[in-house]
Design a protein around this motif. Structure first.
Motif, PDB file in Angstrom:
ATOM      1  N   VAL A  22     -13.077 -47.478  -9.933  1.00 15.47           N
ATOM      2  CA  VAL A  22     -13.893 -48.172 -10.663  1.00 15.47           C
ATOM      3  C   VAL A  22     -15.095 -47.216 -10.088  1.00 15.47           C
ATOM      4  CG1 VAL A  22     -12.252 -49.948 -11.219  1.00 15.47           C
ATOM      5  CG2 VAL A  22     -13.994 -50.019  -9.642  1.00 15.47           C
ATOM      6  N   CYS A  23     -14.711 -46.288  -9.228  1.00 16.98           N
ATOM      7  CA  CYS A  23     -16.183 -45.707  -8.138  1.00 16.98           C
ATOM      8  C   CYS A  23     -16.563 -44.515  -9.632  1.00 16.98           C
ATOM      9  CB  CYS A  23     -15.829 -45.476  -6.833  1.00 16.98           C
ATOM     10  SG  CYS A  23     -17.756 -44.787  -6.045  1.00 16.98           S
ATOM     11  N   PRO A  24     -18.429 -44.856  -9.909  1.00 14.00           N
ATOM     12  CA  PRO A  24     -18.677 -44.092 -10.366  1.00 14.00           C
ATOM     13  C   PRO A  24     -18.720 -42.878 -10.171  1.00 14.00           C
ATOM     14  CG  PRO A  24     -20.095 -45.504  -9.867  1.00 14.00           C
ATOM     15  CD  PRO A  24     -19.155 -46.617  -9.575  1.00 14.00           C
ATOM     16  N   VAL A  25     -19.266 -42.904  -9.063  1.00 12.58           N
ATOM     17  CA  VAL A  25     -19.675 -41.560  -7.896  1.00 12.58           C
ATOM     18  C   VAL A  25     -18.467 -41.030  -7.150  1.00 12.58           C
ATOM     19  CG1 VAL A  25     -22.157 -42.011  -7.811  1.00 12.58           C
ATOM     20  CG2 VAL A  25     -21.003 -43.092  -6.232  1.00 12.58           C
ATOM     21  N   LYS A  26     -17.419 -41.862  -6.851  1.00 14.53           N
ATOM     22  CA  LYS A  26     -16.045 -40.999  -6.441  1.00 14.53           C
ATOM     23  C   LYS A  26     -16.681 -40.904  -5.272  1.00 14.53           C
ATOM     24  CE  LYS A  26     -14.347 -41.363 -10.959  1.00 14.53           C
ATOM     25  NZ  LYS A  26     -13.925 -42.549 -11.451  1.00 14.53           N
ATOM     26  N   ILE A  27     -16.583 -41.822  -4.522  1.00 12.33           N
ATOM     27  CA  ILE A  27     -16.716 -41.120  -3.409  1.00 12.33           C
ATOM     28  C   ILE A  27     -15.431 -42.671  -1.739  1.00 12.33           C
ATOM     29  CG2 ILE A  27     -18.725 -40.636  -2.956  1.00 12.33           C
ATOM     30  CD1 ILE A  27     -19.951 -42.817  -2.079  1.00 12.33           C
ATOM     31  N   ILE A  28     -14.676 -43.052  -2.858  1.00 12.35           N
ATOM     32  CA  ILE A  28     -13.986 -43.574  -2.154  1.00 12.35           C
ATOM     33  C   ILE A  28     -12.108 -43.305  -2.183  1.00 12.35           C
ATOM     34  CG2 ILE A  28     -13.097 -46.044  -1.872  1.00 12.35           C
ATOM     35  CD1 ILE A  28     -15.198 -47.191  -3.530  1.00 12.35           C
ATOM     36  N   LYS A  29     -11.639 -43.075  -1.433  1.00  7.50           N
ATOM     37  CA  LYS A  29     -10.169 -42.523  -1.078  1.00  7.50           C
ATOM     38  C   LYS A  29      -9.580 -43.392  -0.154  1.00  7.50           C
ATOM     39  CE  LYS A  29     -11.210 -39.623   2.613  1.00  7.50           C
ATOM     40  NZ  LYS A  29     -11.056 -38.050   3.039  1.00  7.50           N
ATOM     41  N   LEU A  30      -8.055 -42.877   0.450  1.00 13.18           N
ATOM     42  CA  LEU A  30      -7.326 -44.137   1.395  1.00 13.18           C
ATOM     43  C   LEU A  30      -7.945 -43.041   2.833  1.00 13.18           C
ATOM     44  CD1 LEU A  30      -3.896 -45.012  -0.937  1.00 13.18           C
ATOM     45  CD2 LEU A  30      -6.243 -46.520  -0.124  1.00 13.18           C
ATOM     46  N   HIS A  31      -7.582 -43.427   2.907  1.00 10.60           N
ATOM     47  CA  HIS A  31      -7.488 -42.826   4.633  1.00 10.60           C
ATOM     48  C   HIS A  31      -5.646 -42.013   5.304  1.00 10.60           C
ATOM     49  CE1 HIS A  31     -10.528 -44.606   7.193  1.00 10.60           C
ATOM     50  NE2 HIS A  31      -9.990 -45.415   7.486  1.00 10.60           N
ATOM     51  N   GLU A  32      -5.618 -41.030   5.145  1.00 10.68           N
ATOM     52  CA  GLU A  32      -5.214 -39.516   4.776  1.00 10.68           C
ATOM     53  C   GLU A  32      -4.702 -40.104   6.316  1.00 10.68           C
ATOM     54  OE1 GLU A  32      -5.638 -35.792   4.634  1.00 10.68           O
ATOM     55  OE2 GLU A  32      -7.496 -36.545   3.303  1.00 10.68           O
ATOM     56  N   MET A  33      -4.688 -40.545   7.487  1.00  8.44           N
ATOM     57  CA  MET A  33      -3.687 -41.149   8.616  1.00  8.44           C
ATOM     58  C   MET A  33      -3.688 -42.167   8.825  1.00  8.44           C
ATOM     59  SD  MET A  33      -3.121 -37.354   9.266  1.00  8.44           S
ATOM     60  CE  MET A  33      -3.172 -37.658  11.356  1.00  8.44           C
TER      61      MET A  33
END
Length: 78
Positions: A22-33
């Motif tokens: 739902v982030c309109p600016v697409k800046i959220i992700k899951l931690h890789e490590m």
């Protein structure tokens, strides 16, 4: 445009990725490590300076793991 600050409670996050969707600016992700004590990869913000403070992520989070704050002097109107 408003500037926001997103805070994640990594221990509450289950990595469902609803906030990512739902982030309109697409800046959220899951931690890789990073993995929390429950074995989940928690969410994080890639580019903190691009957060607009919309709080969509906090509203959709089923675990209450996200808080959003507007920066001092921010204006919530576009």
């Amino acid at each position: 445009m408003a500037k926001g600050l997103v805070k994640f409670d990594e221990e509450k996050c289950k990595g469902c990725e609803l906030c990512v969707s739902v982030c309109p600016v697409k800046i959220i992700k899951l931690h890789e490590m990073n993995i929390n004590s429950k074995g989940y990869r928690s969410a994080c913000v890639e580019e903190k300076d691009k957060c607009i403070g919309c709080a969509n992520c906090a509203v959709i989070c089923p675990d209450g793991a996200i808080s959003v704050y507007l920066e001092e002097g921010g204006d919530s109107r576009d």
